[in-house]
Scaffold this motif. Structure first.
Motif, PDB file in Angstrom:
ATOM      1  N   UNK B 131      -4.541  24.366  23.325  1.00  0.00           N
ATOM      2  CA  UNK B 131      -4.095  24.815  24.645  1.00  0.00           C
ATOM      3  C   UNK B 131      -2.831  25.666  24.521  1.00  0.00           C
ATOM      4  N   UNK B 132      -1.901  25.241  23.662  1.00  0.00           N
ATOM      5  CA  UNK B 132      -0.613  25.937  23.536  1.00  0.00           C
ATOM      6  C   UNK B 132      -0.683  27.145  22.597  1.00  0.00           C
ATOM      7  N   UNK B 202      -0.188  26.306  32.924  1.00  0.00           N
ATOM      8  CA  UNK B 202      -0.412  27.489  33.780  1.00  0.00           C
ATOM      9  C   UNK B 202       0.914  28.143  34.152  1.00  0.00           C
ATOM     10  N   UNK B 203       0.840  29.398  34.559  1.00  0.00           N
ATOM     11  CA  UNK B 203       1.965  30.038  35.243  1.00  0.00           C
ATOM     12  C   UNK B 203       1.445  30.573  36.573  1.00  0.00           C
ATOM     13  N   UNK B 211      -1.594  32.901  34.531  1.00  0.00           N
ATOM     14  CA  UNK B 211      -2.153  32.591  33.213  1.00  0.00           C
ATOM     15  C   UNK B 211      -2.556  31.126  33.216  1.00  0.00           C
ATOM     16  N   UNK B 212      -3.549  30.803  32.395  1.00  0.00           N
ATOM     17  CA  UNK B 212      -4.001  29.413  32.316  1.00  0.00           C
ATOM     18  C   UNK B 212      -4.577  29.151  30.935  1.00  0.00           C
ATOM     19  N   UNK B 229     -13.272  28.742  31.247  1.00  0.00           N
ATOM     20  CA  UNK B 229     -12.831  28.043  32.464  1.00  0.00           C
ATOM     21  C   UNK B 229     -11.442  28.520  32.874  1.00  0.00           C
ATOM     22  N   UNK B 230     -10.552  28.649  31.880  1.00  0.00           N
ATOM     23  CA  UNK B 230      -9.183  29.070  32.188  1.00  0.00           C
ATOM     24  C   UNK B 230      -9.163  30.488  32.753  1.00  0.00           C
TER      25      UNK B 230
END
Lengths: 166, 288
Positions: B131-132, B202-203, B211-212, B229-230
């Motif tokens: 994720x990161x 997210x932002x 962003x996600x 999905x993101x």
């Protein structure tokens, strides 16, 4: 398979020993050092009955090799009383608040609570319950175990002990 | 339960450890915190002839900020991830996730590197590292190389790490100070692996998602990065229709096993529920 030479401090006493690398710390403490206070409960790392203090960490001694404790400073329940032999605040708390029933989990509970109070001297009930989440009491006496730790925290901090509402 | 016999080695440097692993071959295992390996050895599911303990290598520990990245040494413990004020300031989701690993005693010994590198799909940090967008630094007999977390996981207990290579550090890009984050984990009890879990970062700006990134734990042979999905969330206000569509896209990439944590269909749905909850909490934390 060569034995390993280890030197460590247990309850303030320097100890030297030869151990097989596969010797678990709990077996070393119980069988080679005759310190039978730390218990083997589940033998799978879940129950916390084997918890001892090792260099400012609470560790499960059934999931640690004795060779990993080389150079370490270890405290077991046998080293928890005050130097004059009287009960420490935690031991007194477990006695006064009936924090033990069968007593099997108690050495692990006390050693874990010892580290918890060092890191968080005035924990909330929630923090105590999370802090002892790695220790199981099969008598399910958690209410009084929490009270015992609250009693000890109050005694150490010199604050009045208030029993939590049932 | 007593493990099989082995010889114990405690090298003082990464170079010595790599040389030892090269010399000892396939019968040697790396020992970090030991809380995944020792249970396997006690039940004799693993019987390595040699253990190479990395705990004597000082420079494998520690957390530092280098430019726009946080660098975490592989032997940094999960307790240290939780306690680090600096890490909490820059990437707080790491402590939030680490608090849900096993129990307090395990977290004192369990290491960051062991959790991300041993390839257990039940571990919580791998999906978070995907994720990161983290990068793994590894050293082996042929020198050092870097592997993106998103390319690292190939199957259960099967990763891009070659035998004889050691994970030394993880580099994590520091998210925007305005980011929102959450790790949601469904588990049956303390100490359990996830039935399903989701990491979300997210932002937001002017009410729209800019962003996600989404990672999913323990709903496939490997941790999952739910990139489609993101992408469906970016540009939306995270309204119900957009979130429903993204959750469906994330559920579609899961392939959980049916086991004592529940049937596969249930675990897929729980991955969606965890993602939805993580998204809600991340949104409440995002500034903008």
């Amino acid at each position: 398979m060569a034995k390993s030479h280890i030197e460590l401090t247990i309850n303030g006493k320097k100890v030297e020993a030869l151990v097989e690398p596969r010797t678990l710390l709990i077996h070393f403490l119980r069988e080679q050092q005759n310190l039978t206070g730390a218990h083997i409960g589940c033998d799978t790392g879940h129950c916390g009955a084997c918890t001892v203090e090792m260099d400012d960490m609470s560790v499960k001694s059934c999931m640690t090799f004795a060779v990993q404790a080389n150079g370490a400073n270890i405290t077991t329940i046998e080293g928890m009383a005050n130097p004059d032999g009287t009960l420490s605040a935690l031991q007194e708390g477990f006695r006064m608040m009936h924090g033990l029933q069968c007593g099997f989990c108690t050495p692990g509970m006390i050693l874990r609570a010892h580290r918890l109070l060092r890191e968080n001297p005035a924990p909330t009930e929630d923090e105590i319950r999370n802090g002892i989440a790695g220790n199981l009491c099969r008598c399910t006496g958690y209410v009084n175990i929490v009270k015992a730790i609250q009693y000890a925290a109050a005694k150490i901090n010199g604050t009045p002990f208030q029993e939590a509402a049932e | 339960m007593i493990p099989g016999r082995f010889d114990y080695h405690r090298p003082a440097s990464v170079e010595d450890a790599v040389a030892l692993l090269a010399r000892l071959g396939e019968e040697a295992n790396i020992l970090a915190g030991g809380h995944s390996l020792i249970p396997l050895m006690k039940t004799r599911l693993a019987s390595p002839e040699h253990l190479v303990d990395l705990s004597g290598i000082g420079n494998l520990k520690g957390i530092s900020v280098q430019g726009d990245e946080v660098v975490i040494g592989a032997m940094t413990t999960q307790f240290e991830l939780i306690s680090s004020e600096e890490l909490g300031r820059h990437v707080p989701i790491i402590a939030e996730t680490s608090r849900l690993i096993a129990d307090p005693q395990i977290r004192y010994k369990g290491t960051f590197g062991g959790n991300v590198a041993n390839g257990d799909p039940g571990n919580d940090l791998p999906a978070l590292m995907m994720c990161l967008g983290a990068t793994y630094a590894v050293t082996g007999p042929d020198g050092s190389r870097e592997i993106a977390a998103r390319d690292f996981y190939q199957g259960a207990y099967f990763t891009a790490l070659e035998h004889g290579e050691i994970l030394t550090a993880v580099r994590i890009p520091i998210p925007s100070p305005d980011h929102g984050y959450a790790y949601e984990k469904l588990k049956r009890k303390v100490g359990d692996y996830a039935t399903a879990a989701a990491a979300v970062v997210i932002t937001m700006a002017d009410g729209k998602c800019t962003s996600a990134s989404i990672g999913l734990t323990n709903v496939s042979e490997t941790p999952l990065w739910a990139s489609d999905a993101a992408a469906m969330l970016v540009g939306t206000s995270l309204d119900k229709a957009s979130v429903d569509a993204a959750v469906a896209a994330a559920e579609a990439i899961t392939e959980p096993a049916s086991d004592m944590r529940g049937p596969a269909e249930y675990r897929t749905k729980m991955a969606g529920v965890m993602m939805r909850r993580a998204l809600e909490r991340a949104r409440s934390r995002a500034k903008g």
